[in-house]
Scaffold this active site. Sequence first.
Site, short mmCIF file in Angstrom:
data_model
loop_
_atom_site.label_atom_id
_atom_site.label_comp_id
_atom_site.label_asym_id
_atom_site.label_seq_id
_atom_site.Cartn_x
_atom_site.Cartn_y
_atom_site.Cartn_z
N GLU A 80 0.85 -1.20 0.00
CA GLU A 80 0.00 0.00 0.00
C GLU A 80 0.89 1.25 0.00
OE1 GLU A 80 -2.47 1.66 -0.64
OE2 GLU A 80 -4.02 1.49 0.90
N ASP A 81 0.36 2.36 -0.48
CA ASP A 81 1.15 3.60 -0.48
C ASP A 81 1.20 4.24 0.90
OD1 ASP A 81 -1.55 4.38 -0.52
OD2 ASP A 81 -1.32 5.83 -2.14
N ASP A 124 -3.46 5.74 6.58
CA ASP A 124 -3.93 7.00 7.13
C ASP A 124 -4.90 6.68 8.27
OD1 ASP A 124 -4.29 9.77 7.27
OD2 ASP A 124 -5.76 9.82 5.67
N PHE A 169 -0.68 16.22 4.00
CA PHE A 169 -1.13 15.55 2.78
C PHE A 169 0.04 15.56 1.81
CE2 PHE A 169 -3.16 14.67 -1.20
CZ PHE A 169 -4.05 13.67 -0.84
N ARG A 227 1.62 11.90 -9.47
CA ARG A 227 2.14 10.58 -9.11
C ARG A 227 3.58 10.41 -9.58
NH1 ARG A 227 -2.29 7.57 -7.37
NH2 ARG A 227 -4.28 8.05 -8.36
P1 XMP Z 1 -7.13 5.37 4.91
O1 XMP Z 1 -7.64 6.62 5.60
O2 XMP Z 1 -8.23 4.44 4.52
O3 XMP Z 1 -6.51 5.94 3.59
O4 XMP Z 1 -6.04 4.70 5.71
C1 XMP Z 1 -5.71 5.24 2.81
C2 XMP Z 1 -5.74 5.82 1.43
O5 XMP Z 1 -5.94 7.24 1.45
C3 XMP Z 1 -5.09 7.88 0.55
N1 XMP Z 1 -4.26 8.87 1.29
C4 XMP Z 1 -3.42 9.74 0.71
N2 XMP Z 1 -3.13 9.93 -0.59
N3 XMP Z 1 -1.62 11.65 0.03
C5 XMP Z 1 -2.23 10.89 -0.93
O6 XMP Z 1 -1.93 11.08 -2.09
C6 XMP Z 1 -1.86 11.51 1.37
O7 XMP Z 1 -1.27 12.21 2.19
C7 XMP Z 1 -2.83 10.50 1.72
N4 XMP Z 1 -3.30 10.07 2.91
C8 XMP Z 1 -4.18 9.08 2.59
C9 XMP Z 1 -4.27 6.80 -0.09
O8 XMP Z 1 -4.81 6.54 -1.37
C10 XMP Z 1 -4.43 5.58 0.77
O9 XMP Z 1 -4.46 4.41 0.02
MG MG Z 2 -4.77 7.95 -3.47
#
Ligand code: XMP
Ligand code: MG
Length: 178
Positions: free
Chosen positions: A101-102, A105, A154, A167
């Site tokens: 995963e990237d 959050d 962010f 990206r």
């Molecule tokens: P949750 O809140 O479900 O979120 O843990 C996970 C997804 O939210 C996106 N995400 C971000 N994407 N910059 C981004 O480009 C950020 O700072 C950020 N924070 C959350 C991301 O797609 C991740 O899979």
């Molecule tokens: Mg995203």
Amino acid sequence: MMSKDFKVLIHEKEIGKRVHELGAQISEHYKKKGAECLYIIGVLKGSFIFLSDLVRSLSIPCEIDFLEASSYGASTVSSGEVKLVRDIRFSIKDRDVLIVEDILDTGHTMEYLLKHLSAQKPKSLSICSFLDKPSRRKTAVKADFLGFTIDDHFVIGYGLDFNNRYREVRSVVIYEPN
Ligand code: XMP
Ligand code: MG
């Protein structure tokens, strides 16, 4: 490239070094377990650059598949609602699965994916996340393998987007709308 100057949070050189270390750590972990092939599931789209660097740092064979979960839409605030937009194609039953995963959050996305994938009875199921924002967590989710912990910014770049843009930026930078 970017039209304005964003603040670099993690430089591409630092990313390269860390991803290499992660690849070694993951390989060692699975070799010790006696796993002969790792089943990698990338979470689209944000993980695609991290995943492509990571798999080339592994010294254990792997298979790769992807799924896609919807998250933010056009906002920088998570809705908490997760939808599976695209599922994996093949069975993961009895496989050693690593979700890539990237960013973690709130953790809602990963919690959903863990539930979805564990129902298919993999032999093991672990999480590798490039970034972690622990201050925003709303769930008990934790990465087994982690690139960097960051404060509540962010961020974009290295696969991460705002509105599907940026990206391709090589470093992780802080997105500040103006
Ligand atoms: P949750 O809140 O479900 O979120 O843990 C996970 C997804 O939210 C996106 N995400 C971000 N994407 N910059 C981004 O480009 C950020 O700072 C950020 N924070 C959350 C991301 O797609 C991740 O899979
Ligand atoms: Mg995203």
